[in-house]
Design an enzyme around this catalytic site. Sequence first.
Site, PDB file in Angstrom:
ATOM      1  N   ASP A  64      -7.927  -7.457   2.031  1.00 31.14           N
ATOM      2  CA  ASP A  64      -7.025  -7.602   3.199  1.00 31.14           C
ATOM      3  C   ASP A  64      -7.511  -6.611   4.184  1.00 31.14           C
ATOM      4  OD1 ASP A  64      -5.593  -4.490   4.000  1.00 31.14           O
ATOM      5  OD2 ASP A  64      -6.219  -4.531   1.979  1.00 31.14           O
ATOM      6  N   GLN A  84     -11.790   6.270  -6.868  1.00 26.46           N
ATOM      7  CA  GLN A  84     -12.305   6.729  -5.631  1.00 26.46           C
ATOM      8  C   GLN A  84     -13.779   7.315  -6.284  1.00 26.46           C
ATOM      9  OE1 GLN A  84     -11.600   7.261  -2.705  1.00 26.46           O
ATOM     10  NE2 GLN A  84      -9.387   6.454  -2.825  1.00 26.46           N
ATOM     11  N   GLY A 141       0.332   4.919   0.864  1.00 27.90           N
ATOM     12  CA  GLY A 141       0.549   5.945   1.909  1.00 27.90           C
ATOM     13  C   GLY A 141      -0.600   5.843   2.800  1.00 27.90           C
ATOM     14  N   GLY A 142      -1.622   5.086   2.235  1.00 23.03           N
ATOM     15  CA  GLY A 142      -2.523   4.884   3.309  1.00 23.03           C
ATOM     16  C   GLY A 142      -3.109   5.967   4.479  1.00 23.03           C
ATOM     17  N   PHE A 143      -3.379   7.111   3.825  1.00 26.77           N
ATOM     18  CA  PHE A 143      -3.823   8.552   4.385  1.00 26.77           C
ATOM     19  C   PHE A 143      -4.861   8.046   5.276  1.00 26.77           C
ATOM     20  CE2 PHE A 143      -6.108  11.948   5.056  1.00 26.77           C
ATOM     21  CZ  PHE A 143      -6.990  12.259   3.999  1.00 26.77           C
ATOM     22  N   ASP A 166      -3.252   7.732  -3.896  1.00 25.47           N
ATOM     23  CA  ASP A 166      -4.646   8.033  -4.046  1.00 25.47           C
ATOM     24  C   ASP A 166      -5.118   9.216  -3.030  1.00 25.47           C
ATOM     25  OD1 ASP A 166      -4.806   6.005  -2.182  1.00 25.47           O
ATOM     26  OD2 ASP A 166      -6.770   5.791  -2.607  1.00 25.47           O
ATOM     27  N   HIS A 204      -5.178 -19.218  14.661  1.00 27.51           N
ATOM     28  CA  HIS A 204      -6.423 -20.050  14.352  1.00 27.51           C
ATOM     29  C   HIS A 204      -6.989 -19.328  13.356  1.00 27.51           C
ATOM     30  CE1 HIS A 204     -10.185 -21.993  14.419  1.00 27.51           C
ATOM     31  NE2 HIS A 204     -10.676 -20.595  14.588  1.00 27.51           N
ATOM     32  N   CYS A 219      -6.105 -25.871  17.031  1.00 21.69           N
ATOM     33  CA  CYS A 219      -7.253 -26.889  17.119  1.00 21.69           C
ATOM     34  C   CYS A 219      -6.952 -28.429  17.145  1.00 21.69           C
ATOM     35  CB  CYS A 219      -8.178 -26.959  16.119  1.00 21.69           C
ATOM     36  SG  CYS A 219      -8.890 -25.014  16.005  1.00 21.69           S
ATOM     37  N   CYS A 244     -11.790 -27.768  12.522  1.00 22.90           N
ATOM     38  CA  CYS A 244     -10.672 -26.802  12.128  1.00 22.90           C
ATOM     39  C   CYS A 244      -9.410 -27.811  12.295  1.00 22.90           C
ATOM     40  CB  CYS A 244     -10.369 -25.568  12.610  1.00 22.90           C
ATOM     41  SG  CYS A 244      -8.885 -24.652  12.283  1.00 22.90           S
ATOM     42  N   GLY A 266     -11.666   4.097  -0.931  1.00 16.38           N
ATOM     43  CA  GLY A 266     -12.623   4.804  -0.054  1.00 16.38           C
ATOM     44  C   GLY A 266     -13.947   4.225   0.355  1.00 16.38           C
ATOM     45  N   CYS A 318      -6.155 -26.908  12.186  1.00 18.15           N
ATOM     46  CA  CYS A 318      -5.136 -26.065  12.178  1.00 18.15           C
ATOM     47  C   CYS A 318      -4.306 -26.727  13.430  1.00 18.15           C
ATOM     48  CB  CYS A 318      -5.131 -24.552  12.648  1.00 18.15           C
ATOM     49  SG  CYS A 318      -5.636 -23.983  14.251  1.00 18.15           S
ATOM     50  N   ASP A 342       0.893  -1.182   0.067  1.00 20.63           N
ATOM     51  CA  ASP A 342       0.163  -0.179   0.068  1.00 20.63           C
ATOM     52  C   ASP A 342       0.827   1.360   0.170  1.00 20.63           C
ATOM     53  OD1 ASP A 342      -2.211   1.694   0.089  1.00 20.63           O
ATOM     54  OD2 ASP A 342      -2.804   1.025   2.100  1.00 20.63           O
TER      55      ASP A 342
HETATM   56 ZN   LIG Z   1      -8.095 -23.988  14.216  1.00 22.32          ZN
END
Ligand SMILES: [Zn+2]
Length: 376
Positions: free
Chosen positions: A272, A190, A92-94, A143, A341, A315, A310, A222, A312, A90
């Site tokens: 994101d 925008q 500048g992410g004003f 932007d 997780h 878990c 799950c 925006g 992972c 990204d």
């Molecule tokens: Zn998990």
Amino acid sequence: MSKNFTIKYESGNARVGELKTKHGSVQTPVFLPVSTKAAPKYLSSMDLKSIGAKAIISNAFLLYLKPGMEVLSRKEIHKFMNFEGTVFTDCGGFQKLRSMFITMSKKGIHFRSPYDGSKHIITPKKIINIQNTLGSDVAMSLDDCSPWGSNIEETKEAMERTHRWAKESLEEFSKLKGKGSKMLLFGICQGGFFKETRKESCRFIDNLESNSNRFDGIAIGGLRIGEPIEVTLEMIKTSTAELSREKPKYLMGVGNPADIIRAVENGVDIFDSIYPVENARHGNIFTSEGKIDIEKSKYRFDFSPLDKNCDCYVCQNYTKAYIHHLFKTDEPLAKMLAVYHNQYFMQRFMERIREAIKEGNLKALSSEIVKEYQTK
Ligand SMILES: [Zn+2]
């Protein structure tokens, strides 16, 4: 047209695609874990690998401040943080960096460093070069985002500035490409919350050309800045209808599973957000049956995993009762396990979305997820 993005399956406006970057392929729809300062919160790059994240997003301006370009020009971001996948940056992410913001000028955005108070100006040209030097795979053009509640004049002013900057960005990008850069560049549209300006901005950014180069993808900027979700969705719909079908579309800052799946239904490919991390930090765990608050006393004696569906490592190895205890005693491990997780959940969730588009049953998955995750 972008040779870097291929649409493989479509269902309504939703699609499964593949984005090719200099660090491999990314299957879309995709969710990028936020790694603002080249570090995913509470995770290492080894964890990113084990959750199957093929792409992340960092902030070029903050990296320019620290560790600084004198470090990143010697060791590009992938090697620096030891992440082999695709890095989006990204610019500048004003929006996100509001506390650092000083002022806007015709030339760019003026910031104060949060580290030492020094003043900096980010111009379209400068930020493209920073992103290229640090090794970004997918860069964003600079932007100007008008806040929620802006009137039509304020909206137009920010939009026109965004368009001027997009032109300067694309010109600089063309020069870098001429010198052999393989970075991709996304333009940000925008236009605030007025349909006409939204459409105008989308058309402008989509069709902008410099030296026969166009933007490789479009970020819909925006949005999610305080407006109700229904307004967001309306603006997404307005935007995607105006943009070339064959370009990848990125909705920045959206991470609620219900918002994601509804945006996917409207043609968005890339997301994101810090949402899964922020939730995990506060003990809110994403599960296949909706969100749970692990700090609730009912989990004190619950020796089942966070999510029985799950696979992972959290878990597979720990119980709700144990993680409840870690939160109650404020152990750092609580956040590490919860974030792992939740981020794992998000990657599997995006896989389910891609599968559902392929199988033609996105609608069913969407109603299930919206029921479980839609915030009132
Ligand atoms: Zn998990």
